[in-house]
Design a protein around this motif. Structure first.
Motif, PDB file in Angstrom:
ATOM      1  N   MET A 137      35.553  35.362  61.690  1.00  0.00           N
ATOM      2  CA  MET A 137      35.878  36.273  62.784  1.00  0.00           C
ATOM      3  C   MET A 137      36.407  35.424  63.929  1.00  0.00           C
ATOM      4  SD  MET A 137      32.734  39.004  62.567  1.00  0.00           S
ATOM      5  CE  MET A 137      32.960  39.404  64.256  1.00  0.00           C
ATOM      6  N   TYR A 138      37.477  35.893  64.556  1.00  0.00           N
ATOM      7  CA  TYR A 138      38.070  35.107  65.627  1.00  0.00           C
ATOM      8  C   TYR A 138      38.676  36.030  66.678  1.00  0.00           C
ATOM      9  CZ  TYR A 138      42.395  36.032  63.042  1.00  0.00           C
ATOM     10  OH  TYR A 138      43.440  36.632  62.399  1.00  0.00           O
ATOM     11  N   ASP A 139      38.859  35.479  67.841  1.00  0.00           N
ATOM     12  CA  ASP A 139      39.467  36.198  68.953  1.00  0.00           C
ATOM     13  C   ASP A 139      40.981  36.214  68.734  1.00  0.00           C
ATOM     14  OD1 ASP A 139      40.542  37.062  71.348  1.00  0.00           O
ATOM     15  OD2 ASP A 139      39.087  35.989  72.580  1.00  0.00           O
ATOM     16  N   LYS A 140      41.529  37.399  68.471  1.00  0.00           N
ATOM     17  CA  LYS A 140      42.956  37.511  68.162  1.00  0.00           C
ATOM     18  C   LYS A 140      43.839  37.254  69.377  1.00  0.00           C
ATOM     19  CE  LYS A 140      42.273  40.387  64.172  1.00  0.00           C
ATOM     20  NZ  LYS A 140      42.479  41.640  63.494  1.00  0.00           N
ATOM     21  N   GLN A 141      43.241  37.225  70.533  1.00  0.00           N
ATOM     22  CA  GLN A 141      44.013  36.869  71.722  1.00  0.00           C
ATOM     23  C   GLN A 141      44.062  35.352  71.902  1.00  0.00           C
ATOM     24  OE1 GLN A 141      42.474  39.058  75.064  1.00  0.00           O
ATOM     25  NE2 GLN A 141      43.151  41.015  74.221  1.00  0.00           N
ATOM     26  N   GLU A 142      43.169  34.669  71.230  1.00  0.00           N
ATOM     27  CA  GLU A 142      43.112  33.215  71.348  1.00  0.00           C
ATOM     28  C   GLU A 142      43.737  32.498  70.151  1.00  0.00           C
ATOM     29  OE1 GLU A 142      39.782  29.872  72.555  1.00  0.00           O
ATOM     30  OE2 GLU A 142      39.410  31.983  72.920  1.00  0.00           O
TER      31      GLU A 142
END
Length: 112
Positions: A50-55
């Motif tokens: 899971m990751y921050d799609k803005q980052e």
């Protein structure tokens, strides 16, 4: 998250066929920009990322995971070629010991 084969083979647990859904709300604040979890079931390692799609971009995550797989296979290949047990710092205690110091200690022990 663990290796579940023994428990499942013993009948102590079984996997549900139902979806677990998201582990957290997409609107919640992330503690970490990147979260990787893994488990082993039926002898297969499964990773959840899971990751921050803005980052991070999806292409960046694909490159990261491809490299992770490559490095993991390299470690497995190394371990499979070994003919004797090799100790690492984590095998002998909880204290953090740099690998070079650990190797010096092993050399000294072998010379006794």
């Amino acid at each position: 998250l663990g290796q579940w084969d023994r428990e499942m083979n013993a009948g102590a647990m079984s996997m549900s066929g139902l979806s677990t859904g998201l582990p957290m709300s997409p609107q919640s604040e992330r503690v970490h920009a990147l979260d990787i979890a893994g488990n082993v079931i039926d002898g297969k390692l499964t990773l959840s990322v899971m990751y921050d799609k803005q980052e991070y971009q999806e292409s960046t995550m694909r490159v990261l995971l491809d490299n992770y797989k490559k490095q993991l296979l390299s470690i497995i290949g190394h371990c499979m070629q070994q003919t004797k047990t090799e100790l690492t710092p984590s095998d002998v205690g909880n204290e953090e010991v740099p690998l070079d110091v650990f190797e010096e200690l092993l050399t000294e022990l072998n010379e006794l």
